[in-house]
Design a protein around this motif. Structure first.
Motif, PDB file in Angstrom:
ATOM      1  N   ALA A  69       0.833  -1.209   0.000  1.00 34.47           N
ATOM      2  CA  ALA A  69       0.000   0.000   0.000  1.00 34.47           C
ATOM      3  C   ALA A  69       0.867   1.257   0.000  1.00 34.47           C
ATOM      4  CB  ALA A  69      -0.930  -0.007   1.213  1.00 34.47           C
ATOM      5  N   ASP A  70       2.023   1.190   0.646  1.00 27.85           N
ATOM      6  CA  ASP A  70       2.935   2.338   0.647  1.00 27.85           C
ATOM      7  C   ASP A  70       3.503   2.581  -0.749  1.00 27.85           C
ATOM      8  OD1 ASP A  70       2.708   2.875   3.428  1.00 27.85           O
ATOM      9  OD2 ASP A  70       4.042   1.191   3.831  1.00 27.85           O
ATOM     10  N   ALA A  71       3.765   1.525  -1.478  1.00 26.19           N
ATOM     11  CA  ALA A  71       4.240   1.677  -2.862  1.00 26.19           C
ATOM     12  C   ALA A  71       3.143   2.301  -3.722  1.00 26.19           C
ATOM     13  CB  ALA A  71       4.669   0.323  -3.422  1.00 26.19           C
ATOM     14  N   PHE A  72       1.903   1.912  -3.454  1.00 26.28           N
ATOM     15  CA  PHE A  72       0.767   2.512  -4.152  1.00 26.28           C
ATOM     16  C   PHE A  72       0.691   4.017  -3.853  1.00 26.28           C
ATOM     17  CE2 PHE A  72      -3.736   3.657  -4.476  1.00 26.28           C
ATOM     18  CZ  PHE A  72      -4.037   3.185  -5.748  1.00 26.28           C
ATOM     19  N   LEU A  73       0.864   4.382  -2.583  1.00 17.46           N
ATOM     20  CA  LEU A  73       0.866   5.794  -2.198  1.00 17.46           C
ATOM     21  C   LEU A  73       2.036   6.544  -2.829  1.00 17.46           C
ATOM     22  CD1 LEU A  73      -0.113   5.538   1.581  1.00 17.46           C
ATOM     23  CD2 LEU A  73      -1.540   6.328  -0.317  1.00 17.46           C
ATOM     24  N   ALA A  74       3.187   5.886  -2.911  1.00 21.18           N
ATOM     25  CA  ALA A  74       4.357   6.506  -3.564  1.00 21.18           C
ATOM     26  C   ALA A  74       4.048   6.775  -5.033  1.00 21.18           C
ATOM     27  CB  ALA A  74       5.584   5.612  -3.430  1.00 21.18           C
ATOM     28  N   GLY A  75       3.368   5.852  -5.692  1.00 24.85           N
ATOM     29  CA  GLY A  75       2.977   6.053  -7.089  1.00 24.85           C
ATOM     30  C   GLY A  75       1.992   7.193  -7.249  1.00 24.85           C
ATOM     31  N   LEU A  76       1.039   7.288  -6.327  1.00 28.28           N
ATOM     32  CA  LEU A  76       0.085   8.404  -6.367  1.00 28.28           C
ATOM     33  C   LEU A  76       0.801   9.742  -6.154  1.00 28.28           C
ATOM     34  CD1 LEU A  76      -3.001   7.112  -4.315  1.00 28.28           C
ATOM     35  CD2 LEU A  76      -2.859   7.505  -6.777  1.00 28.28           C
ATOM     36  N   ALA A  77       1.680   9.781  -5.154  1.00 26.34           N
ATOM     37  CA  ALA A  77       2.417  11.021  -4.878  1.00 26.34           C
ATOM     38  C   ALA A  77       3.325  11.387  -6.048  1.00 26.34           C
ATOM     39  CB  ALA A  77       3.237  10.873  -3.595  1.00 26.34           C
ATOM     40  N   ALA A  78       3.988  10.395  -6.628  1.00 22.24           N
ATOM     41  CA  ALA A  78       4.865  10.645  -7.784  1.00 22.24           C
ATOM     42  C   ALA A  78       4.057  11.192  -8.960  1.00 22.24           C
ATOM     43  CB  ALA A  78       5.599   9.369  -8.175  1.00 22.24           C
ATOM     44  N   SER A  79       2.900  10.612  -9.197  1.00 18.39           N
ATOM     45  CA  SER A  79       2.040  11.083 -10.290  1.00 18.39           C
ATOM     46  C   SER A  79       1.582  12.516 -10.055  1.00 18.39           C
ATOM     47  CB  SER A  79       0.813  10.177 -10.425  1.00 18.39           C
ATOM     48  OG  SER A  79       1.204   8.868 -10.720  1.00 18.39           O
ATOM     49  N   ALA A  80       1.155  12.794  -8.846  1.00 17.74           N
ATOM     50  CA  ALA A  80       0.704  14.150  -8.531  1.00 17.74           C
ATOM     51  C   ALA A  80       1.849  15.154  -8.677  1.00 17.74           C
ATOM     52  CB  ALA A  80       0.131  14.192  -7.113  1.00 17.74           C
ATOM     53  N   LEU A  81       3.044  14.760  -8.249  1.00 10.57           N
ATOM     54  CA  LEU A  81       4.212  15.636  -8.414  1.00 10.57           C
ATOM     55  C   LEU A  81       4.454  15.951  -9.880  1.00 10.57           C
ATOM     56  CD1 LEU A  81       6.964  14.297  -5.983  1.00 10.57           C
ATOM     57  CD2 LEU A  81       6.199  16.660  -6.186  1.00 10.57           C
ATOM     58  N   ILE A  82       4.474  14.924 -10.703  1.00 11.25           N
ATOM     59  CA  ILE A  82       4.776  15.095 -12.127  1.00 11.25           C
ATOM     60  C   ILE A  82       3.682  15.903 -12.818  1.00 11.25           C
ATOM     61  CG2 ILE A  82       5.006  13.861 -14.320  1.00 11.25           C
ATOM     62  CD1 ILE A  82       6.451  11.638 -12.667  1.00 11.25           C
ATOM     63  N   LEU A  83       2.438  15.643 -12.488  1.00 11.44           N
ATOM     64  CA  LEU A  83       1.346  16.374 -13.135  1.00 11.44           C
ATOM     65  C   LEU A  83       1.219  17.807 -12.624  1.00 11.44           C
ATOM     66  CD1 LEU A  83      -1.288  13.513 -13.374  1.00 11.44           C
ATOM     67  CD2 LEU A  83       0.064  14.509 -15.233  1.00 11.44           C
ATOM     68  N   THR A  84       1.775  18.089 -11.449  1.00  4.51           N
ATOM     69  CA  THR A  84       1.773  19.457 -10.939  1.00  4.51           C
ATOM     70  C   THR A  84       2.919  20.256 -11.555  1.00  4.51           C
ATOM     71  OG1 THR A  84       0.792  18.745  -8.866  1.00  4.51           O
ATOM     72  CG2 THR A  84       1.854  20.891  -8.858  1.00  4.51           C
ATOM     73  N   LEU A 120       2.077   2.461 -11.517  1.00  3.09           N
ATOM     74  CA  LEU A 120       0.975   3.364 -11.204  1.00  3.09           C
ATOM     75  C   LEU A 120       1.270   4.777 -11.715  1.00  3.09           C
ATOM     76  CD1 LEU A 120      -1.775   3.784  -9.901  1.00  3.09           C
ATOM     77  CD2 LEU A 120      -0.586   4.274  -7.755  1.00  3.09           C
ATOM     78  N   THR A 121       2.506   5.216 -11.544  1.00  7.53           N
ATOM     79  CA  THR A 121       2.897   6.541 -12.039  1.00  7.53           C
ATOM     80  C   THR A 121       2.738   6.614 -13.553  1.00  7.53           C
ATOM     81  OG1 THR A 121       4.454   6.795 -10.207  1.00  7.53           O
ATOM     82  CG2 THR A 121       4.763   8.245 -12.101  1.00  7.53           C
ATOM     83  N   ALA A 122       3.191   5.585 -14.251  1.00  6.32           N
ATOM     84  CA  ALA A 122       3.059   5.560 -15.717  1.00  6.32           C
ATOM     85  C   ALA A 122       1.590   5.527 -16.134  1.00  6.32           C
ATOM     86  CB  ALA A 122       3.801   4.356 -16.283  1.00  6.32           C
ATOM     87  N   LEU A 123       0.782   4.760 -15.409  1.00  2.87           N
ATOM     88  CA  LEU A 123      -0.642   4.667 -15.723  1.00  2.87           C
ATOM     89  C   LEU A 123      -1.357   6.015 -15.544  1.00  2.87           C
ATOM     90  CD1 LEU A 123      -3.028   2.679 -16.373  1.00  2.87           C
ATOM     91  CD2 LEU A 123      -3.351   2.539 -13.891  1.00  2.87           C
ATOM     92  N   LEU A 124      -1.009   6.724 -14.484  1.00  8.66           N
ATOM     93  CA  LEU A 124      -1.686   7.986 -14.197  1.00  8.66           C
ATOM     94  C   LEU A 124      -1.152   9.175 -14.997  1.00  8.66           C
ATOM     95  CD1 LEU A 124      -2.139   7.641 -10.336  1.00  8.66           C
ATOM     96  CD2 LEU A 124      -3.849   7.304 -12.123  1.00  8.66           C
ATOM     97  N   THR A 125       0.127   9.152 -15.345  1.00  8.51           N
ATOM     98  CA  THR A 125       0.696  10.276 -16.101  1.00  8.51           C
ATOM     99  C   THR A 125       0.746  10.003 -17.601  1.00  8.51           C
ATOM    100  OG1 THR A 125       2.973   9.489 -15.814  1.00  8.51           O
ATOM    101  CG2 THR A 125       2.122  11.045 -14.162  1.00  8.51           C
ATOM    102  N   GLY A 126       0.666   8.748 -17.990  1.00  6.95           N
ATOM    103  CA  GLY A 126       0.761   8.372 -19.403  1.00  6.95           C
ATOM    104  C   GLY A 126      -0.207   9.096 -20.319  1.00  6.95           C
ATOM    105  N   PRO A 127      -1.488   9.174 -19.964  1.00  3.94           N
ATOM    106  CA  PRO A 127      -2.430   9.880 -20.851  1.00  3.94           C
ATOM    107  C   PRO A 127      -2.038  11.345 -21.098  1.00  3.94           C
ATOM    108  CG  PRO A 127      -3.638   8.560 -19.267  1.00  3.94           C
ATOM    109  CD  PRO A 127      -2.195   8.513 -18.856  1.00  3.94           C
TER     110      PRO A 127
END
Length: 173
Positions: A69-84, A120-127
């Motif tokens: 679950a922490d890796a999942f949270l890291a992916g969410l945080a990484a995605s939010a960082l990149i998209l911000t 998760l980061t690739a999935l969320l930022t890929g589009p």
């Protein structure tokens, strides 16, 4: 205000984990007293939100991602960082590299956690990157746009560059 206060809390937690209570309190108070943060917040520069995301990501990496679950949270945080702020890709990459330095974590678990966070980061930022590529011919066109904008303004009127009037008419060209 929430992002500003929450980022101060995460800064406190990170410093406390590494240096103890007194340095953490001093760091948190100093952060809360920085006038630029207030002005940035009022002007909606999203700096405090970006710092919150950065500190959350750092906190997750420092905690060594003991659960999937922490890796999942890291992916969410990484995605939010990149998209911000897209230039955060290097910070995310560095954070994942730092995770590999934790010697007490078995290599197999490290790979699983990083694979989950990266997927998760690739999935969320890929589009977002795909749309940039289709619309502008480059997945990094957003960074290129900002570079063009500042380059145009800095060199307007110089030999080989557009005139100030042309820059004002179309600053991103």
């Amino acid at each position: 205000i929430f992002s500003f206060t929450a980022s101060a809390l995460f800064l406190f937690l990170i410093i406390r984990k590494r240096l103890g209570d007194l340095p953490a309190l001093a760091g948190g108070v100093f952060y809360l007293l920085v006038p630029y943060m207030y002005f940035s917040n009022i002007r909606a520069h999203r700096l405090e939100f970006y710092l919150l995301l950065l500190l959350v990501f750092a906190y997750i990496i420092m905690r060594k991602m003991p659960r999937a679950a922490d890796a999942f949270l890291a992916g969410l945080a990484a995605s939010a960082l990149i998209l911000t702020r897209m230039e955060s890709m290097i910070i995310v990459f560095a954070g994942f590299c730092v995770y590999f330095l934790h010697k007490e974590i078995p290599l197999k678990i490290k790979f699983r956690r990083i694979a989950l966070a990266t997927a998760l980061t690739a999935l969320l930022t890929g589009p977002f990157f795909a749309v940039c590529w289709l619309a502008a011919g480059s997945p990094l066109s957003v960074l290129n746009n900002h570079a063009k904008f500042y380059d145009s303004h800095e060199h307007a009127g110089e030999p080989g560059f557009r005139t100030p009037a042309e820059v004002m008419k179309s600053p991103y060209s």
